[in-house]
Design an enzyme around this catalytic site. Structure first.
Site, PDB file in Angstrom:
ATOM      1  N   GLY A  32       1.107  -1.290  -0.249  1.00 12.13           N
ATOM      2  CA  GLY A  32      -0.263  -0.117   0.377  1.00 12.13           C
ATOM      3  C   GLY A  32       0.959   1.811   0.108  1.00 12.13           C
ATOM      4  O   GLY A  32       1.927   1.206   0.352  1.00 12.13           O
ATOM      5  N   SER A  34       2.367   5.576   0.890  1.00 12.80           N
ATOM      6  CA  SER A  34       3.501   5.517   2.404  1.00 12.80           C
ATOM      7  C   SER A  34       2.301   5.728   2.936  1.00 12.80           C
ATOM      8  O   SER A  34       1.856   6.649   2.560  1.00 12.80           O
ATOM      9  CB  SER A  34       4.140   6.065   1.784  1.00 12.80           C
ATOM     10  N   SER A  36      -0.512   4.297   4.057  1.00 11.03           N
ATOM     11  CA  SER A  36      -1.032   3.822   4.061  1.00 11.03           C
ATOM     12  C   SER A  36      -2.028   2.980   5.696  1.00 11.03           C
ATOM     13  O   SER A  36      -3.401   2.545   6.197  1.00 11.03           O
ATOM     14  CB  SER A  36      -1.460   2.369   2.858  1.00 11.03           C
ATOM     15  N   SER A 106       6.024  -1.838  -2.257  1.00 10.99           N
ATOM     16  CA  SER A 106       5.724  -3.157  -3.175  1.00 10.99           C
ATOM     17  C   SER A 106       5.010  -2.532  -4.377  1.00 10.99           C
ATOM     18  O   SER A 106       3.524  -3.195  -4.316  1.00 10.99           O
ATOM     19  CB  SER A 106       5.941  -4.326  -2.597  1.00 10.99           C
TER      20      SER A 106
HETATM   21  N1  LIG Z   1      10.618   8.373  -3.211  1.00  7.14           N
HETATM   22  C1  LIG Z   1       9.403   6.777  -2.538  1.00  7.14           C
HETATM   23  N2  LIG Z   1       8.644   6.321  -2.343  1.00  7.14           N
HETATM   24  C2  LIG Z   1       8.124   5.450  -1.274  1.00  7.14           C
HETATM   25  N3  LIG Z   1       8.430   5.619   0.105  1.00  7.14           N
HETATM   26  C3  LIG Z   1       9.450   6.425  -0.278  1.00  7.14           C
HETATM   27  C4  LIG Z   1      10.055   7.739  -1.226  1.00  7.14           C
HETATM   28  N4  LIG Z   1      10.800   7.846  -0.506  1.00  7.14           N
HETATM   29  C5  LIG Z   1      10.695   7.516   0.913  1.00  7.14           C
HETATM   30  N5  LIG Z   1      10.041   6.723   0.950  1.00  7.14           N
HETATM   31  C6  LIG Z   1      10.037   5.663   2.599  1.00  7.14           C
HETATM   32  O1  LIG Z   1      10.416   5.081   2.416  1.00  7.14           O
HETATM   33  C7  LIG Z   1       9.630   3.254   2.470  1.00  7.14           C
HETATM   34  C8  LIG Z   1       9.889   2.782   1.425  1.00  7.14           C
HETATM   35  O2  LIG Z   1      10.095   2.093   1.443  1.00  7.14           O
HETATM   36  P1  LIG Z   1       9.840   0.402   0.262  1.00  7.14           P
HETATM   37  O3  LIG Z   1      10.971  -0.131   0.980  1.00  7.14           O
HETATM   38  O4  LIG Z   1       8.590   0.020   0.741  1.00  7.14           O
HETATM   39  O5  LIG Z   1       8.970   0.911  -1.385  1.00  7.14           O
HETATM   40  S1  LIG Z   1       9.411  -0.084  -2.270  1.00  7.14           S
HETATM   41  O6  LIG Z   1       8.509  -1.442  -1.745  1.00  7.14           O
HETATM   42  O7  LIG Z   1      10.494  -0.816  -2.866  1.00  7.14           O
HETATM   43  O8  LIG Z   1       8.731   0.467  -3.306  1.00  7.14           O
HETATM   44  C9  LIG Z   1       8.377   4.608   3.144  1.00  7.14           C
HETATM   45  O9  LIG Z   1       7.484   4.034   4.187  1.00  7.14           O
HETATM   46  P2  LIG Z   1       6.069   4.217   4.710  1.00  7.14           P
HETATM   47  O10 LIG Z   1       5.974   5.069   4.950  1.00  7.14           O
HETATM   48  O11 LIG Z   1       6.936   2.985   5.594  1.00  7.14           O
HETATM   49  O12 LIG Z   1       4.853   3.033   4.023  1.00  7.14           O
HETATM   50  C10 LIG Z   1       8.806   5.728   2.864  1.00  7.14           C
HETATM   51  O13 LIG Z   1       8.435   6.556   4.837  1.00  7.14           O
HETATM   52  N1  LIG Z   2      -7.371   2.528  10.205  1.00  6.47           N
HETATM   53  C1  LIG Z   2      -6.541   2.311  10.040  1.00  6.47           C
HETATM   54  N2  LIG Z   2      -5.237   1.599  10.049  1.00  6.47           N
HETATM   55  C2  LIG Z   2      -4.379   1.833  10.271  1.00  6.47           C
HETATM   56  N3  LIG Z   2      -3.898   2.989  10.358  1.00  6.47           N
HETATM   57  C3  LIG Z   2      -4.280   4.256  10.709  1.00  6.47           C
HETATM   58  C4  LIG Z   2      -5.580   4.023  10.318  1.00  6.47           C
HETATM   59  N4  LIG Z   2      -6.597   5.004  10.892  1.00  6.47           N
HETATM   60  C5  LIG Z   2      -5.194   5.639  11.356  1.00  6.47           C
HETATM   61  N5  LIG Z   2      -4.071   5.337  11.236  1.00  6.47           N
HETATM   62  C6  LIG Z   2      -2.780   6.164  10.885  1.00  6.47           C
HETATM   63  O1  LIG Z   2      -2.654   6.378   9.934  1.00  6.47           O
HETATM   64  C7  LIG Z   2      -0.859   6.234   9.426  1.00  6.47           C
HETATM   65  C8  LIG Z   2      -0.528   5.150   9.222  1.00  6.47           C
HETATM   66  O2  LIG Z   2       1.019   4.982   9.274  1.00  6.47           O
HETATM   67  P1  LIG Z   2       1.785   4.138   9.257  1.00  6.47           P
HETATM   68  O3  LIG Z   2       1.045   2.192   9.981  1.00  6.47           O
HETATM   69  O4  LIG Z   2       3.552   4.237   9.682  1.00  6.47           O
HETATM   70  O5  LIG Z   2       1.781   3.469   7.142  1.00  6.47           O
HETATM   71  P2  LIG Z   2       2.794   3.105   6.433  1.00  6.47           P
HETATM   72  O6  LIG Z   2       3.690   1.803   7.132  1.00  6.47           O
HETATM   73  O7  LIG Z   2       1.626   2.360   5.159  1.00  6.47           O
HETATM   74  O8  LIG Z   2       3.827   3.884   5.632  1.00  6.47           O
HETATM   75  C9  LIG Z   2      -0.462   5.898  11.291  1.00  6.47           C
HETATM   76  O9  LIG Z   2      -0.738   6.980  12.037  1.00  6.47           O
HETATM   77  C10 LIG Z   2      -1.761   5.135  12.158  1.00  6.47           C
HETATM   78  O10 LIG Z   2      -2.171   5.996  13.594  1.00  6.47           O
END
Ligand SMILES: Nc1ncnc2c1ncn2[C@@H]1O[C@H](COP(=O)(O)OS(=O)(=O)O)[C@@H](OP(=O)(O)O)[C@H]1O
Ligand SMILES: Nc1ncnc2c1ncn2[C@@H]1O[C@H](COP(=O)(O)OP(=O)(O)O)[C@@H](O)[C@H]1O
EC number: 2.7.1.25
Length: 200
Positions: A32, A34, A36, A106
């Site tokens: 999902g 970033s 999500s 992903s």
């Molecule tokens: N350009 C860009 N696009 C998306 N995400 C970014 C980017 N730059 C940094 N980040 C941070 O890196 C986390 C995503 O890394 P991933 O290894 O999950 O990405 S991927 O699966 O290779 O697409 C992602 O973490 P999550 O927020 O936990 O999803 C971001 O915090």
């Molecule tokens: N139903 C929900 N499920 C998961 N996270 C939620 C939900 N509602 C609100 N949030 C908030 O959304 C944010 C999600 O961040 P995070 O888990 O780090 O996302 P990701 O790992 O996909 O980047 C958190 O601050 C979390 O508290």
């Protein structure tokens, strides 16, 4: 490249490890945008499983992109390599008998299909954390969307790089409609029977 590698037959097998753990191994893959909710939900699912005596391990950007994959960027090619390596690491962990939770953006369908091939379909549960870009941007947990809109971050998924949503995920979570506790319960209820050694 691996044609001269001849596998050694180890005495302790995956079956032996599963029997000792008294549960099967499984890869729960959260995909999902970033922000999500992948890590939040994966963390709570791991708590529930761990407290129930299941041997678990979580993989996410913190322990992968800062370590084994710290040479990779967010280009399409590097994301493919990121996911491939993670799938190979997860595969070793599955062999060791663990329930592995992986939370990665992903964004490419073909990369997620490759995970299925690496770990074998039967071990793989795809969980699509479906939260709209608008909501992820509103949350902007890490301030990345703001930077992306300002052009300070390139290839930001959802803004300047694609996210290909799964068409047939095993579980879909809509975090804007369902509360976290219900999502966690739904995932745990779905996977519990799959961990039972008696189920084929
Ligand atoms: N350009 C860009 N696009 C998306 N995400 C970014 C980017 N730059 C940094 N980040 C941070 O890196 C986390 C995503 O890394 P991933 O290894 O999950 O990405 S991927 O699966 O290779 O697409 C992602 O973490 P999550 O927020 O936990 O999803 C971001 O915090
Ligand atoms: N139903 C929900 N499920 C998961 N996270 C939620 C939900 N509602 C609100 N949030 C908030 O959304 C944010 C999600 O961040 P995070 O888990 O780090 O996302 P990701 O790992 O996909 O980047 C958190 O601050 C979390 O508290």
């Amino acid at each position: 490249m691996s044609k001269n590698i001849v596998p050694h037959n180890y005495h302790i097998t995956k079956q032996d490890r599963l029997k000792k753990n008294n549960h099967k191994s499984l890869l729960l893959w959260f995909t999902g945008l970033s922000g999500s909710g992948k890590s939040t939900i994966a963390n709570l699912v791991e708590n529930a499983l761990f407290n129930d005596g299941i041997n678990t391990y979580s993989l996410d950007g913190d322990n992968i992109r800062k370590g084994i994959n710290n040479d990779l960027s967010f280009s399409a090619e590097d994301r493919t390599e990121n996911i491939r390596r993670i799938a190979e690491v997860a595969n070793l962990m599955l062999d060791s008998g663990l329930v592995v939770l992986a939370a990665f953006v992903s964004p490419y369908k073909k990369d997620r299909e490759n995970i299925r091939t690496i770990v074998k379909d039967v071990n793989f549960v795809e969980i699509y954390v479906n939260t709209s870009l608008e909501e992820c941007e509103r949350r902007d947990v890490k301030g990345l969307y703001k930077k992306a809109r300002l052009g300070e971050i390139k290839n930001m998924t959802g803004i300047s790089a694609p996210y290909e949503a799964p068409e047939n995920p095993d579980i879909e979570i809509n975090t804007e409609e369902e509360n976290i506790e219900d999502s966690v319960m739904r995932i745990v209820d779905f996977i519990k029977p799959k961990l039972n050694l008696k189920n084929a």
